[in-house]
Design a protein around this motif. Structure first.
Motif, PDB file in Angstrom:
ATOM      1  N   LEU A 259       0.878  -1.279  -0.164  1.00  0.00           N
ATOM      2  CA  LEU A 259       0.077  -0.178  -0.028  1.00  0.00           C
ATOM      3  C   LEU A 259       0.916   1.199  -0.181  1.00  0.00           C
ATOM      4  CD1 LEU A 259      -2.826  -1.062   2.586  1.00  0.00           C
ATOM      5  CD2 LEU A 259      -2.985  -0.251  -0.001  1.00  0.00           C
ATOM      6  N   GLU A 260       1.912   1.174   0.813  1.00  0.00           N
ATOM      7  CA  GLU A 260       2.925   2.417   0.682  1.00  0.00           C
ATOM      8  C   GLU A 260       3.504   2.549  -0.444  1.00  0.00           C
ATOM      9  OE1 GLU A 260       3.601   2.479   5.574  1.00  0.00           O
ATOM     10  OE2 GLU A 260       5.191   1.150   4.147  1.00  0.00           O
ATOM     11  N   THR A 261       3.810   1.575  -1.153  1.00  0.00           N
ATOM     12  CA  THR A 261       4.466   1.560  -2.494  1.00  0.00           C
ATOM     13  C   THR A 261       3.353   2.136  -3.447  1.00  0.00           C
ATOM     14  OG1 THR A 261       5.926  -0.226  -2.098  1.00  0.00           O
ATOM     15  CG2 THR A 261       5.731   0.339  -4.392  1.00  0.00           C
ATOM     16  N   LEU A 262       2.433   1.813  -3.523  1.00  0.00           N
ATOM     17  CA  LEU A 262       0.966   2.014  -4.337  1.00  0.00           C
ATOM     18  C   LEU A 262       0.886   3.635  -4.044  1.00  0.00           C
ATOM     19  CD1 LEU A 262      -0.868   0.935  -6.307  1.00  0.00           C
ATOM     20  CD2 LEU A 262      -2.430   0.455  -4.496  1.00  0.00           C
ATOM     21  N   ARG A 263       0.941   4.142  -2.827  1.00  0.00           N
ATOM     22  CA  ARG A 263       0.518   5.455  -2.363  1.00  0.00           C
ATOM     23  C   ARG A 263       1.345   6.460  -2.927  1.00  0.00           C
ATOM     24  NH1 ARG A 263       2.250   6.798   3.530  1.00  0.00           N
ATOM     25  NH2 ARG A 263       4.033   6.208   2.616  1.00  0.00           N
ATOM     26  N   ASP A 264       2.617   5.975  -2.837  1.00  0.00           N
ATOM     27  CA  ASP A 264       3.939   6.772  -3.345  1.00  0.00           C
ATOM     28  C   ASP A 264       3.922   6.784  -5.084  1.00  0.00           C
ATOM     29  OD1 ASP A 264       4.964   7.110  -1.070  1.00  0.00           O
ATOM     30  OD2 ASP A 264       6.619   5.591  -1.120  1.00  0.00           O
ATOM     31  N   GLU A 265       3.441   5.695  -5.547  1.00  0.00           N
ATOM     32  CA  GLU A 265       3.550   5.773  -7.068  1.00  0.00           C
ATOM     33  C   GLU A 265       2.102   6.720  -7.587  1.00  0.00           C
ATOM     34  OE1 GLU A 265       4.721   1.109  -7.878  1.00  0.00           O
ATOM     35  OE2 GLU A 265       2.564   1.817  -8.238  1.00  0.00           O
ATOM     36  N   LEU A 266       1.094   6.628  -6.794  1.00  0.00           N
ATOM     37  CA  LEU A 266       0.145   7.494  -6.919  1.00  0.00           C
ATOM     38  C   LEU A 266       0.335   8.685  -6.884  1.00  0.00           C
ATOM     39  CD1 LEU A 266      -2.627   5.218  -5.413  1.00  0.00           C
ATOM     40  CD2 LEU A 266      -2.750   5.928  -7.775  1.00  0.00           C
ATOM     41  N   VAL A 267       0.809   9.366  -5.806  1.00  0.00           N
ATOM     42  CA  VAL A 267       1.345  10.794  -5.681  1.00  0.00           C
ATOM     43  C   VAL A 267       2.111  11.279  -6.835  1.00  0.00           C
ATOM     44  CG1 VAL A 267       2.553  12.075  -4.130  1.00  0.00           C
ATOM     45  CG2 VAL A 267       0.984  10.686  -3.093  1.00  0.00           C
ATOM     46  N   GLU A 268       3.023  10.424  -7.226  1.00  0.00           N
ATOM     47  CA  GLU A 268       3.948  10.771  -8.218  1.00  0.00           C
ATOM     48  C   GLU A 268       3.030  11.044  -9.632  1.00  0.00           C
ATOM     49  OE1 GLU A 268       7.371   8.562  -9.619  1.00  0.00           O
ATOM     50  OE2 GLU A 268       7.879   8.408  -7.655  1.00  0.00           O
ATOM     51  N   ARG A 269       2.341   9.803  -9.833  1.00  0.00           N
ATOM     52  CA  ARG A 269       1.561  10.060 -10.932  1.00  0.00           C
ATOM     53  C   ARG A 269       0.495  11.245 -11.119  1.00  0.00           C
ATOM     54  NH1 ARG A 269      -2.791   5.506 -12.087  1.00  0.00           N
ATOM     55  NH2 ARG A 269      -1.667   4.233 -10.997  1.00  0.00           N
ATOM     56  N   ILE A 270       0.093  11.770  -9.733  1.00  0.00           N
ATOM     57  CA  ILE A 270      -0.873  12.757  -9.836  1.00  0.00           C
ATOM     58  C   ILE A 270      -0.179  14.164 -10.054  1.00  0.00           C
ATOM     59  CG2 ILE A 270      -2.150  14.362  -8.121  1.00  0.00           C
ATOM     60  CD1 ILE A 270      -3.112  11.524  -6.952  1.00  0.00           C
ATOM     61  N   ASP A 271       1.267  14.172  -9.556  1.00  0.00           N
ATOM     62  CA  ASP A 271       2.004  15.179  -9.739  1.00  0.00           C
ATOM     63  C   ASP A 271       2.500  15.232 -11.184  1.00  0.00           C
ATOM     64  OD1 ASP A 271       2.508  16.186  -7.439  1.00  0.00           O
ATOM     65  OD2 ASP A 271       4.606  15.422  -7.192  1.00  0.00           O
ATOM     66  N   ARG A 272       2.649  14.215 -12.139  1.00  0.00           N
ATOM     67  CA  ARG A 272       2.853  14.259 -13.312  1.00  0.00           C
ATOM     68  C   ARG A 272       1.726  14.965 -14.108  1.00  0.00           C
ATOM     69  NH1 ARG A 272       5.482   9.408 -13.114  1.00  0.00           N
ATOM     70  NH2 ARG A 272       3.812   8.341 -13.943  1.00  0.00           N
ATOM     71  N   TYR A 273       0.539  14.570 -13.888  1.00  0.00           N
ATOM     72  CA  TYR A 273      -0.696  15.012 -14.475  1.00  0.00           C
ATOM     73  C   TYR A 273      -1.054  16.385 -14.438  1.00  0.00           C
ATOM     74  CZ  TYR A 273      -2.269   9.933 -14.662  1.00  0.00           C
ATOM     75  OH  TYR A 273      -2.259   8.624 -15.098  1.00  0.00           O
TER      76      TYR A 273
END
Ligand SMILES: [Zn+2]
Length: 107
Positions: free
Chosen positions: A8-22
């Protein structure tokens, strides 16, 4: 249990990064409008796709944060509605699930 939290923590970090990119993508787009109509129309369509992806990622992030909070509270494996344990294979497939299958898909 620990493993699920790490996922979940890995997923959270990935999502935060992805939202930043968007968000970056949309900011870069706010340049001068010196393109022809067709290009503008294509970019507008892209923006809508990016908006939809961003909303999806934000929803997922919210669920991930919620599941992490429940794990920290010691009830990460219990259904939020009926308080029965959530099946291990369900948590394996959907690490951010906080409802058992019966409560997630009411008949
Ligand atoms: Zn339930």
């Amino acid at each position: 249990m620990m493993e699920r939290k790490q996922r979940l923590e890995t997923l959270r970090d990935e999502l935060v990064e992805r939202i930043d990119r968007y968000r970056d993508h949309k900011e870069q787009r706010a340049g001068p409008l010196d393109k022809d109509m067709e290009e503008q129309a294509i970019e507008l369509q892209n923006d809508e796709v990016v908006d939809a992806l961003e909303r999806e990622a934000e929803d997922e992030l919210r669920q991930v944060m919620h599941a992490l909070a429940r794990i920290d509270g010691g009830e990460g494996e219990l259904c939020e509605v009926c308080e029965e344990p959530i099946a291990g294979e369900r948590l394996e497939a959907l690490p951010f699930a906080t409802l058992c299958r019966d409560c997630a898909e009411p008949r």
